[in-house]
Design a protein around this motif. Structure first.
Motif, mmCIF file in Angstrom:
data_model
loop_
_atom_site.group_PDB
_atom_site.id
_atom_site.type_symbol
_atom_site.label_atom_id
_atom_site.label_comp_id
_atom_site.label_asym_id
_atom_site.label_seq_id
_atom_site.Cartn_x
_atom_site.Cartn_y
_atom_site.Cartn_z
ATOM 1 N N ASP A 29 -5.862 13.541 27.909
ATOM 2 C CA ASP A 29 -6.345 13.566 30.024
ATOM 3 C C ASP A 29 -5.098 13.195 30.722
ATOM 4 N N LEU A 30 -4.941 14.072 31.396
ATOM 5 C CA LEU A 30 -4.059 14.555 32.738
ATOM 6 C C LEU A 30 -3.257 15.637 32.949
ATOM 7 N N HIS A 58 -16.783 22.852 35.229
ATOM 8 C CA HIS A 58 -16.753 21.573 36.078
ATOM 9 C C HIS A 58 -16.659 22.621 37.715
ATOM 10 N N ASP A 62 -14.301 19.816 42.694
ATOM 11 C CA ASP A 62 -14.207 18.690 41.711
ATOM 12 C C ASP A 62 -13.034 17.371 42.695
ATOM 13 N N TYR A 63 -13.520 15.959 42.460
ATOM 14 C CA TYR A 63 -12.881 14.829 42.598
ATOM 15 C C TYR A 63 -11.578 14.992 41.927
ATOM 16 N N MET A 64 -11.964 15.741 40.381
ATOM 17 C CA MET A 64 -10.531 14.873 40.052
ATOM 18 C C MET A 64 -9.428 15.925 39.007
ATOM 19 N N ASP A 66 -7.621 17.034 36.687
ATOM 20 C CA ASP A 66 -7.915 17.649 35.047
ATOM 21 C C ASP A 66 -9.488 18.284 34.960
ATOM 22 N N HIS A 67 -10.833 17.668 36.286
ATOM 23 C CA HIS A 67 -12.334 19.103 36.236
ATOM 24 C C HIS A 67 -11.133 20.393 36.999
ATOM 25 N N ASN A 102 -20.871 17.987 42.293
ATOM 26 C CA ASN A 102 -19.979 16.490 42.078
ATOM 27 C C ASN A 102 -19.392 15.628 41.540
ATOM 28 N N GLN A 133 -14.412 4.812 28.826
ATOM 29 C CA GLN A 133 -14.639 5.405 30.313
ATOM 30 C C GLN A 133 -15.597 4.709 31.325
ATOM 31 N N ASP A 141 -13.123 1.438 39.983
ATOM 32 C CA ASP A 141 -13.689 2.492 40.746
ATOM 33 C C ASP A 141 -14.427 1.804 40.587
#
Length: 184
Positions: A29-30, A58, A62-64, A66-67, A102, A133, A141
């Motif tokens: 992750d990240l 992706h 995208d918002y993330m 990583d993606h 997205n 997750q 969120d």
């Protein structure tokens, strides 16, 4: 390390519901980095091994983070995998790349839709296997992610006249464009 193992097992459980082989490149992750040649080489090796007809990844917006980085890795690797003298032995065809919707469809206008009305319950069941997750998204969120996905799929369905749908855009970069429909 513990979370990595939990998430790998959740993915395997979800994949088993639909008879899907789950493959991981074990990038934490990240940590995905579109400029990391070792990570790109892992994606190239996977593409050469799998020999896909097309690739879904992706969206670059995208918002993330990583993606976004995975999107870059996949785009770059999809061409590099066609070079026989680079990296792992063999080569893959240069294939079309499709970007998936997205989260919440923000700043994403699909050009292709796939009717998933018959698969929506399975999709949600598979998603619910990712307990770690879903809990994180609820805590971080404040959303029920499974319901969120169902709602977004319903919206895409309304757009294209189906009960539920997924939206995609094709990467319009030569030579990744083909004049035939590849998505179901």
């Amino acid at each position: 390390d513990e979370l990595r193992e939990i998430r790998a097992n959740e993915a395997k459980k979800a994949g088993s519901l639909a008879g899907i082989e789950v493959v991981t490149l074990d990038i934490g992750d990240l940590l995905p980095n579109g400029c990391d040649f070792e990570q790109r080489d892992k994606v190239i090796e996977l593409i050469k091994r799998v020999q896909p007809d097309f690739i879904i990844t992706h969206s670059p917006n995208d918002y993330m983070p990583d993606h976004r980085e995975v999107s870059k890795l996949v785009f770059d690797a999809s061409f590099a995998a066609s070079v026989p003298h680079y990296g792992a032995p063999g080569k893959a065809a240069v294939v079309p790349v499709y970007y998936m919707d997205n989260l919440a469809g923000v700043n994403f206008i699909p050009t292709e839709y796939v009717d998933i009305t018959e698969e929506i319950d399975l999709k949600i069941e598979m998603l619910e296997c990712h307990v770690s997750q879903l809990k994180w998204m609820r805590d971080h969120d404040g959303i029920d992610f499974a319901e969120f996905v169902r709602t977004c799929s319903r919206f895409r369905g309304i757009q294209c006249g189906a009960g539920y749908a997924e939206g995609f855009t094709q990467e319009l970069a030569w030579p990744k464009i083909v004049a035939k429909r590849l998505l179901p």
